[in-house]
Design a protein around this motif. Sequence first.
Motif, PDB file in Angstrom:
ATOM      1  N   GLU A  73       0.860  -1.181   0.000  1.00 52.48           N
ATOM      2  CA  GLU A  73       0.000   0.000   0.000  1.00 52.48           C
ATOM      3  C   GLU A  73       0.896   1.230   0.000  1.00 52.48           C
ATOM      4  N   THR A  74       0.724   2.033  -1.035  1.00 50.10           N
ATOM      5  CA  THR A  74       1.552   3.219  -1.207  1.00 50.10           C
ATOM      6  C   THR A  74       0.666   4.450  -1.249  1.00 50.10           C
ATOM      7  N   SER A  75       1.029   5.458  -0.472  1.00 50.49           N
ATOM      8  CA  SER A  75       0.369   6.763  -0.497  1.00 50.49           C
ATOM      9  C   SER A  75       1.398   7.769  -0.970  1.00 50.49           C
ATOM     10  N   VAL A  76       1.206   8.235  -2.192  1.00 51.44           N
ATOM     11  CA  VAL A  76       2.177   9.152  -2.763  1.00 51.44           C
ATOM     12  C   VAL A  76       1.465  10.129  -3.692  1.00 51.44           C
ATOM     13  N   PHE A  77       1.804  11.408  -3.560  1.00 55.45           N
ATOM     14  CA  PHE A  77       1.270  12.468  -4.408  1.00 55.45           C
ATOM     15  C   PHE A  77      -0.261  12.450  -4.443  1.00 55.45           C
ATOM     16  N   GLU A  78      -0.850  12.376  -3.274  1.00 57.80           N
ATOM     17  CA  GLU A  78      -2.300  12.397  -3.098  1.00 57.80           C
ATOM     18  C   GLU A  78      -2.997  11.224  -3.791  1.00 57.80           C
ATOM     19  N   SER A  79      -2.288  10.146  -3.996  1.00 63.46           N
ATOM     20  CA  SER A  79      -2.850   8.923  -4.571  1.00 63.46           C
ATOM     21  C   SER A  79      -2.573   7.776  -3.614  1.00 63.46           C
ATOM     22  N   ARG A  80      -3.494   6.824  -3.595  1.00 62.94           N
ATOM     23  CA  ARG A  80      -3.315   5.613  -2.792  1.00 62.94           C
ATOM     24  C   ARG A  80      -3.396   4.423  -3.728  1.00 62.94           C
ATOM     25  N   ILE A  81      -2.370   3.601  -3.669  1.00 63.55           N
ATOM     26  CA  ILE A  81      -2.404   2.409  -4.515  1.00 63.55           C
ATOM     27  C   ILE A  81      -2.251   1.161  -3.656  1.00 63.55           C
ATOM     28  N   SER A  82      -2.878   0.103  -4.117  1.00 67.28           N
ATOM     29  CA  SER A  82      -2.776  -1.201  -3.461  1.00 67.28           C
ATOM     30  C   SER A  82      -2.432  -2.221  -4.531  1.00 67.28           C
ATOM     31  N   VAL A  83      -1.399  -3.018  -4.239  1.00 67.85           N
ATOM     32  CA  VAL A  83      -0.935  -4.032  -5.181  1.00 67.85           C
ATOM     33  C   VAL A  83      -0.671  -5.311  -4.402  1.00 67.85           C
ATOM     34  N   LEU A  84      -1.176  -6.428  -4.915  1.00 68.41           N
ATOM     35  CA  LEU A  84      -0.946  -7.733  -4.307  1.00 68.41           C
ATOM     36  C   LEU A  84       0.228  -8.388  -5.010  1.00 68.41           C
ATOM     37  N   GLY A  85       1.182  -8.867  -4.232  1.00 66.02           N
ATOM     38  CA  GLY A  85       2.320  -9.602  -4.774  1.00 66.02           C
ATOM     39  C   GLY A  85       2.213 -11.058  -4.366  1.00 66.02           C
ATOM     40  N   ILE A  86       2.206 -11.949  -5.351  1.00 67.48           N
ATOM     41  CA  ILE A  86       2.098 -13.381  -5.069  1.00 67.48           C
ATOM     42  C   ILE A  86       2.763 -14.175  -6.193  1.00 67.48           C
ATOM     43  N   GLY A  87       3.514 -15.179  -5.821  1.00 68.24           N
ATOM     44  CA  GLY A  87       4.143 -16.056  -6.807  1.00 68.24           C
ATOM     45  C   GLY A  87       5.077 -15.353  -7.763  1.00 68.24           C
TER      46      GLY A  87
END
Length: 108
Positions: A73-87
């Motif tokens: 979960e990244t909060s940068v430049f007034e944006s929030r992103i969520s990324v799942l890492g698997i395999g």
Amino acid sequence: VSIGLVLSNPTMEDYLAFVEAQLAKAMDRNDRGDSREKSMLKSIYRSHSHELMNTAVRPHTIRRNWGVMSLYETSVFESRISVLGIGGYFIPLKGIDEALIRLGRLAF
């Protein structure tokens, strides 16, 4: 199978490389017209993208490690992103396009 997932659970370095690659792709997709200035700025980005990831993305990212997968979960430049890492792969869940656009604008 679970041992393989644990061993291939992406690290923070893997995540930063993923974001860096996604930003480069986004800049190439949005490149309309090939001005000398754009070419110069792309060259500067390519030379300094690693520093940008370490100063703008890494400090604002939380990794939730569940052994077989991780949620970034990244909060940068007034944006929030969520990324799942698997395999060894990343699956964008939320906000990555918006964040890449904003990060790209900052880089340019």
